[in-house]
Design a protein around this motif. Structure first.
Motif, PDB file in Angstrom:
ATOM      1  N   SER A  64       0.820  -1.210   0.000  1.00  0.00           N
ATOM      2  CA  SER A  64       0.000   0.000   0.000  1.00  0.00           C
ATOM      3  C   SER A  64       0.855   1.261   0.000  1.00  0.00           C
ATOM      4  O   SER A  64       0.629   2.181  -0.797  1.00  0.00           O
ATOM      5  CB  SER A  64      -0.925  -0.008   1.229  1.00  0.00           C
ATOM      6  OG  SER A  64      -1.626   1.205   1.357  1.00  0.00           O
ATOM      7  N   VAL A  65       1.849   1.316   0.875  1.00  0.00           N
ATOM      8  CA  VAL A  65       2.703   2.503   0.967  1.00  0.00           C
ATOM      9  C   VAL A  65       3.521   2.681  -0.312  1.00  0.00           C
ATOM     10  O   VAL A  65       3.698   3.797  -0.808  1.00  0.00           O
ATOM     11  CB  VAL A  65       3.621   2.400   2.198  1.00  0.00           C
ATOM     12  CG1 VAL A  65       4.636   3.543   2.218  1.00  0.00           C
ATOM     13  CG2 VAL A  65       2.801   2.426   3.484  1.00  0.00           C
ATOM     14  N   THR A  66       4.005   1.578  -0.871  1.00  0.00           N
ATOM     15  CA  THR A  66       4.753   1.635  -2.136  1.00  0.00           C
ATOM     16  C   THR A  66       3.894   2.210  -3.253  1.00  0.00           C
ATOM     17  O   THR A  66       4.314   3.119  -3.983  1.00  0.00           O
ATOM     18  CB  THR A  66       5.235   0.225  -2.521  1.00  0.00           C
ATOM     19  OG1 THR A  66       6.187  -0.229  -1.554  1.00  0.00           O
ATOM     20  CG2 THR A  66       5.878   0.224  -3.905  1.00  0.00           C
ATOM     21  N   GLN A  67       2.689   1.687  -3.394  1.00  0.00           N
ATOM     22  CA  GLN A  67       1.806   2.136  -4.468  1.00  0.00           C
ATOM     23  C   GLN A  67       1.386   3.580  -4.288  1.00  0.00           C
ATOM     24  O   GLN A  67       1.374   4.365  -5.243  1.00  0.00           O
ATOM     25  CB  GLN A  67       0.568   1.226  -4.529  1.00  0.00           C
ATOM     26  CG  GLN A  67      -0.399   1.562  -5.650  1.00  0.00           C
ATOM     27  CD  GLN A  67      -1.602   2.365  -5.159  1.00  0.00           C
ATOM     28  OE1 GLN A  67      -1.721   2.647  -3.961  1.00  0.00           O
ATOM     29  NE2 GLN A  67      -2.482   2.723  -6.076  1.00  0.00           N
ATOM     30  N   GLN A  68       1.080   3.972  -3.058  1.00  0.00           N
ATOM     31  CA  GLN A  68       0.632   5.346  -2.844  1.00  0.00           C
ATOM     32  C   GLN A  68       1.756   6.342  -3.113  1.00  0.00           C
ATOM     33  O   GLN A  68       1.528   7.417  -3.668  1.00  0.00           O
ATOM     34  CB  GLN A  68       0.099   5.529  -1.427  1.00  0.00           C
ATOM     35  CG  GLN A  68      -0.533   6.895  -1.205  1.00  0.00           C
ATOM     36  CD  GLN A  68      -1.461   6.934  -0.019  1.00  0.00           C
ATOM     37  OE1 GLN A  68      -1.480   6.034   0.810  1.00  0.00           O
ATOM     38  NE2 GLN A  68      -2.262   7.981   0.076  1.00  0.00           N
ATOM     39  N   GLY A  69       2.979   5.969  -2.744  1.00  0.00           N
ATOM     40  CA  GLY A  69       4.109   6.855  -3.010  1.00  0.00           C
ATOM     41  C   GLY A  69       4.350   7.073  -4.490  1.00  0.00           C
ATOM     42  O   GLY A  69       4.593   8.199  -4.933  1.00  0.00           O
ATOM     43  N   LEU A  70       4.268   6.004  -5.269  1.00  0.00           N
ATOM     44  CA  LEU A  70       4.476   6.136  -6.711  1.00  0.00           C
ATOM     45  C   LEU A  70       3.303   6.874  -7.363  1.00  0.00           C
ATOM     46  O   LEU A  70       3.501   7.703  -8.265  1.00  0.00           O
ATOM     47  CB  LEU A  70       4.660   4.758  -7.338  1.00  0.00           C
ATOM     48  CG  LEU A  70       5.198   4.695  -8.770  1.00  0.00           C
ATOM     49  CD1 LEU A  70       6.435   5.565  -8.950  1.00  0.00           C
ATOM     50  CD2 LEU A  70       5.512   3.248  -9.149  1.00  0.00           C
TER      51      LEU A  70
END
Length: 242
Positions: free
Chosen positions: A72-78
């Motif tokens: 989730s954090v990876t996707q939201q950052g990108l």
């Protein structure tokens, strides 16, 4: 309908870089995999699988007890990077650099603005339809598919993240515009965000009021040790764990 000015993109996107942070985009051809390669499934480059590397790094840094939190954090950052670049360029120039995944190189071990590099600056119209085509369909859909092929994570959570990232980009752009005496830039950014959120994938993910957004899902950040709820979370306080 959003009517924009139209100014030629500068070759190094220096005006965009003046917004700083997530809005800046490097130009050049570093030896990095493209986002098209990262979205491929399975993706194995000379440095391995960039998406898996990033998720594992985030999980390690956050001490995440579940892999889906790191996803989730990876996707939201990108998503925040891509929305910010597109929204910032459209609001500043009225034009959009072509963010084709084959042109964008990604350092999965880097942070903004050194994570993304555009190998060639090609100008596109900076309207809602083009931003949606380039970011929503060109990146967020294949990114979600690639992550869900690798990890157990709900599609609704990822689209909630995407909407939150878009609203956050509009909010930061509005803050910059007010601080720099450019209210028209903030106005264009907000108008574009409203139009972009009016898509079936994003329309029911939350409510936008001005630049304030309240989402109907949670990114799971509260589940990391010491983590709390985000400013736009559906929860007023972290849920109790059973």
């Amino acid at each position: 309908m959003v009517y924009l000015i139209s100014v030629d993109l500068d070759p190094d996107l220096n005006r965009l870089a003046s917004l700083e942070g997530f809005f800046a985009l490097r130009t050049g051809r570093p030896s990095l995999p493209t986002l098209a390669e990262a979205y491929a499934a399975p993706c194995v480059t000379i440095k391995g699988d960039p998406l898996t590397f990033r998720v594992r790094k985030v999980a390690r840094l956050l001490d995440a007890p579940e892999v889906r939190i790191a996803v989730s954090v990876t996707q939201q950052g990108l998503a925040a990077r891509l929305w910010s670049v597109a929204l910032g360029a459209a609001a500043l120039y009225g034009r959009l650099p072509d963010l084709d995944p084959r042109l964008l190189r990604w350092d999965a071990d880097g942070s903004a603005p050194d994570d993304l590099w555009l190998s060639e600056v090609r100008a596109l119209p900076g309207d809602t339809a083009m931003i949606r085509r380039v970011v929503h369909h060109g990146h967020l859909e294949p990114l979600a598919a690639a992550l869900r092929a690798r990890h157990p994570v709900a599609a609704g959570l990822l689209w909630g993240n995407a909407a939150s990232a878009l609203a956050g980009a509009a909010r930061e752009l509005d803050r910059w515009a007010r601080a720099n005496g450019r209210p028209e830039v903030g106005d264009r950014g907000r108008a574009l965000a409203v139009d972009l959120l009016d898509h079936p994938d994003l329309r029911d993910t939350g409510t936008l009021n001005g630049t304030a957004f309240r989402r109907r899902s949670c990114c799971l950040y509260y589940r990391i040790p010491g983590g709390g709820v985000c400013g736009d979370c559906c929860f007023a306080r972290p849920p109790r764990r059973v």
